[in-house]
Write a protein that holds these residues in place. Structure first.
Motif, PDB file in Angstrom:
ATOM      1  N   LEU A   1      37.411 -97.348  -6.665  1.00  0.00           N
ATOM      2  CA  LEU A   1      38.254 -97.965  -7.688  1.00  0.00           C
ATOM      3  C   LEU A   1      37.722 -97.730  -9.097  1.00  0.00           C
ATOM      4  O   LEU A   1      38.497 -97.659 -10.048  1.00  0.00           O
ATOM      5  N   VAL A   2      36.399 -97.645  -9.244  1.00  0.00           N
ATOM      6  CA  VAL A   2      35.822 -97.295 -10.552  1.00  0.00           C
ATOM      7  C   VAL A   2      35.575 -95.784 -10.532  1.00  0.00           C
ATOM      8  O   VAL A   2      34.514 -95.314 -10.138  1.00  0.00           O
ATOM      9  N   ARG A   3      36.557 -95.051 -10.995  1.00  0.00           N
ATOM     10  CA  ARG A   3      36.595 -93.601 -10.791  1.00  0.00           C
ATOM     11  C   ARG A   3      36.077 -92.789 -11.971  1.00  0.00           C
ATOM     12  O   ARG A   3      35.952 -91.573 -11.876  1.00  0.00           O
ATOM     13  N   HIS A   4      35.790 -93.453 -13.078  1.00  0.00           N
ATOM     14  CA  HIS A   4      35.490 -92.726 -14.306  1.00  0.00           C
ATOM     15  C   HIS A   4      34.134 -93.115 -14.865  1.00  0.00           C
ATOM     16  O   HIS A   4      33.616 -94.199 -14.609  1.00  0.00           O
ATOM     17  N   ARG A   5      33.563 -92.204 -15.661  1.00  0.00           N
ATOM     18  CA  ARG A   5      32.333 -92.494 -16.404  1.00  0.00           C
ATOM     19  C   ARG A   5      32.701 -93.028 -17.783  1.00  0.00           C
ATOM     20  O   ARG A   5      33.808 -92.827 -18.288  1.00  0.00           O
ATOM     21  N   ALA A   6      31.742 -93.705 -18.397  1.00  0.00           N
ATOM     22  CA  ALA A   6      31.999 -94.355 -19.686  1.00  0.00           C
ATOM     23  C   ALA A   6      32.389 -93.358 -20.769  1.00  0.00           C
ATOM     24  O   ALA A   6      33.181 -93.686 -21.663  1.00  0.00           O
ATOM     25  N   ASP A   7      31.873 -92.125 -20.688  1.00  0.00           N
ATOM     26  CA  ASP A   7      32.165 -91.165 -21.747  1.00  0.00           C
ATOM     27  C   ASP A   7      33.607 -90.670 -21.733  1.00  0.00           C
ATOM     28  O   ASP A   7      34.034 -89.955 -22.642  1.00  0.00           O
ATOM     29  N   ARG A   8      34.375 -91.065 -20.717  1.00  0.00           N
ATOM     30  CA  ARG A   8      35.785 -90.675 -20.660  1.00  0.00           C
ATOM     31  C   ARG A   8      36.713 -91.742 -21.247  1.00  0.00           C
ATOM     32  O   ARG A   8      37.915 -91.543 -21.335  1.00  0.00           O
ATOM     33  N   ALA A   9      36.146 -92.868 -21.625  1.00  0.00           N
ATOM     34  CA  ALA A   9      36.977 -93.978 -22.099  1.00  0.00           C
ATOM     35  C   ALA A   9      37.760 -93.620 -23.352  1.00  0.00           C
ATOM     36  O   ALA A   9      38.911 -94.053 -23.523  1.00  0.00           O
ATOM     37  N   ARG A  10      37.182 -92.832 -24.238  1.00  0.00           N
ATOM     38  CA  ARG A  10      37.868 -92.486 -25.492  1.00  0.00           C
ATOM     39  C   ARG A  10      39.172 -91.749 -25.227  1.00  0.00           C
ATOM     40  O   ARG A  10      40.155 -91.920 -25.964  1.00  0.00           O
ATOM     41  N   ARG A  11      39.217 -90.941 -24.196  1.00  0.00           N
ATOM     42  CA  ARG A  11      40.450 -90.233 -23.850  1.00  0.00           C
ATOM     43  C   ARG A  11      41.363 -91.107 -22.989  1.00  0.00           C
ATOM     44  O   ARG A  11      42.588 -91.082 -23.146  1.00  0.00           O
ATOM     45  N   LEU A  12      40.779 -91.884 -22.094  1.00  0.00           N
ATOM     46  CA  LEU A  12      41.576 -92.631 -21.128  1.00  0.00           C
ATOM     47  C   LEU A  12      42.363 -93.786 -21.747  1.00  0.00           C
ATOM     48  O   LEU A  12      43.468 -94.100 -21.297  1.00  0.00           O
ATOM     49  N   LEU A  13      41.805 -94.435 -22.756  1.00  0.00           N
ATOM     50  CA  LEU A  13      42.481 -95.599 -23.332  1.00  0.00           C
ATOM     51  C   LEU A  13      43.847 -95.260 -23.915  1.00  0.00           C
ATOM     52  O   LEU A  13      44.854 -95.870 -23.532  1.00  0.00           O
ATOM     53  N   PRO A  14      43.963 -94.283 -24.841  1.00  0.00           N
ATOM     54  CA  PRO A  14      45.313 -93.942 -25.317  1.00  0.00           C
ATOM     55  C   PRO A  14      46.182 -93.323 -24.231  1.00  0.00           C
ATOM     56  O   PRO A  14      47.404 -93.508 -24.219  1.00  0.00           O
ATOM     57  N   TYR A  15      45.550 -92.618 -23.304  1.00  0.00           N
ATOM     58  CA  TYR A  15      46.295 -92.018 -22.192  1.00  0.00           C
ATOM     59  C   TYR A  15      46.965 -93.101 -21.342  1.00  0.00           C
ATOM     60  O   TYR A  15      48.101 -92.937 -20.875  1.00  0.00           O
ATOM     61  N   ALA A  16      46.300 -94.231 -21.150  1.00  0.00           N
ATOM     62  CA  ALA A  16      46.821 -95.293 -20.288  1.00  0.00           C
ATOM     63  C   ALA A  16      48.109 -95.896 -20.815  1.00  0.00           C
ATOM     64  O   ALA A  16      48.924 -96.410 -20.035  1.00  0.00           O
ATOM     65  N   VAL A  17      48.302 -95.887 -22.148  1.00  0.00           N
ATOM     66  CA  VAL A  17      49.523 -96.472 -22.712  1.00  0.00           C
ATOM     67  C   VAL A  17      50.564 -95.412 -23.041  1.00  0.00           C
ATOM     68  O   VAL A  17      51.660 -95.736 -23.500  1.00  0.00           O
ATOM     69  N   GLY A  18      50.233 -94.140 -22.808  1.00  0.00           N
ATOM     70  CA  GLY A  18      51.192 -93.077 -23.051  1.00  0.00           C
ATOM     71  C   GLY A  18      52.218 -92.986 -21.938  1.00  0.00           C
ATOM     72  O   GLY A  18      51.999 -93.462 -20.816  1.00  0.00           O
ATOM     73  N   GLY A  19      53.326 -92.383 -22.236  1.00  0.00           N
ATOM     74  CA  GLY A  19      54.403 -92.305 -21.250  1.00  0.00           C
ATOM     75  C   GLY A  19      54.068 -91.433 -20.059  1.00  0.00           C
ATOM     76  O   GLY A  19      54.674 -91.576 -19.000  1.00  0.00           O
ATOM     77  N   GLY A  20      53.112 -90.517 -20.196  1.00  0.00           N
ATOM     78  CA  GLY A  20      52.821 -89.592 -19.107  1.00  0.00           C
ATOM     79  C   GLY A  20      51.617 -89.966 -18.276  1.00  0.00           C
ATOM     80  O   GLY A  20      51.124 -89.149 -17.487  1.00  0.00           O
ATOM     81  N   ALA A  21      51.113 -91.188 -18.419  1.00  0.00           N
ATOM     82  CA  ALA A  21      49.922 -91.583 -17.669  1.00  0.00           C
ATOM     83  C   ALA A  21      50.202 -91.595 -16.173  1.00  0.00           C
ATOM     84  O   ALA A  21      51.236 -92.082 -15.714  1.00  0.00           O
TER      85      ALA A  21
END
Length: 299
Positions: free
Chosen positions: A121-141
């Motif tokens: 369930l925790v699939r990502h490393r902390a250094d990916r958060a900068r990309r993942l946060l805006p991606y999560a609210v985008g229409g193509g997530a």
């Protein structure tokens, strides 16, 4: 005007922090662990990794967003909003702890200790958060919509869980109840056992799977996104008044498993959190089924 997204960073107190709270100083904690053949250095190192990851994720939140933090023990008192992006910083179990308080918010799981956790369930490393946060609210997530299980009592109490719900005695006594699956032509069966476990495909990697393996079951366990549940009766006991003919099964959407309590007191709790349990008394009925809400876990 719509609110800006809010990043909610979910974390838990580390083992090192718990040791300091109990023993007062680093030296006392070190002495306590050394007397038991453990080193405080390894515990503190995991603590520091956790806090570095939490700080890195906090620093990755876009400047136009709001952000807040919530500790695991405070989840039941925290009000999540529809504009939230939930970032779970920790282990797989922390995602399950948060899941039952959510209602469709995207969840990003950050692994703070790679190699020591399964990372289901925790699939990502902390250094990916900068990309993942805006991606999560985008229409193509892209998200995995994970099935959850719910228990609803006849007096409208409700409990949600991501992995499994256990119904049975709080201690090691025998649970007595009548089991009634939603199935045509299947009669209710009085049973005595150490409890019943109803779980999802996500839970099929944990406690549910251990029961499945133990009894060499031929059931096809569901996948995490399957809208089905599996259930097992633990250590059913045959007697003149209790049976063992129905000890496992699958529940499709719309189907449920009813238990009518015939003990002084049973409990129902989810994902191993006994402190957040439903108390069930003699004659009360609880129905377990696929829950409406799903956990939206970001890829």
């Amino acid at each position: 005007m719509s609110l800006a997204p809010r990043a909610v960073l979910v974390h838990r107190t580390t083992e090192y922090e718990e040791l300091l709270a109990r023993h007062g100083t680093h030296g006392q904690a070190a002495f306590f662990l050394s007397a038991r053949g453990r080193s405080v250095d390894a515990v503190r190192e995991r603590h520091e990794r956790n806090h570095r990851a939490l700080a890195e994720v906090a620093g990755a939140v876009p400047l136009t967003w709001r952000q807040t933090r919530v500790e695991r023990a405070d989840l039941d008192r925290f009000l999540f909003g529809p504009e939230d992006v939930v970032v779970v910083v920790g282990q797989d179990g922390l995602v399950a702890n948060a899941a039952k308080y959510l209602d469709g918010q995207p969840v990003i799981g950050i692994d703070t200790d790679p190699g020591r956790t399964a990372g289901v369930l925790v699939r990502h490393r902390a250094d990916r958060a900068r990309r993942l946060l805006p991606y999560a609210v985008g229409g193509g997530a892209t998200v995995d919509e994970l099935t959850m299980v719910e228990a609803v009592t006849d007096d409208a109490q409700r409990l949600l869980a991501l992995n499994e719900i256990y119904v049975g005695p709080r201690g090691h006594q025998t649970a007595r109840y009548t089991l009634d699956p939603d199935a045509t032509g299947v009669a209710p069966e009085p049973q005595a056992s150490s409890g019943v476990l109803v779980g999802t495909g996500t839970g099929a990697t944990g406690w549910l799977r251990s029961l499945w393996e133990q009894r060499s079951s031929t059931l096809a366990l569901p996948a995490p996104a399957d809208a089905r549940l599996a259930w097992f009766v633990r250590e059913a006991w045959p007697s003149p008044t209790t049976g063992t003919s129905r000890v496992e099964g699958l529940l499709d959407p719309g189907q449920g498993l009813r238990l009518t309590v015939e003990s002084d007191r049973l409990v129902a709790f989810g994902d191993g959190v006994e402190s957040d349990a439903l108390d069930l008394t003699w004659g009360q009925t609880v129905r377990l089924s696929v829950a409406g809400p799903r956990l939206r876990l970001v890829h």
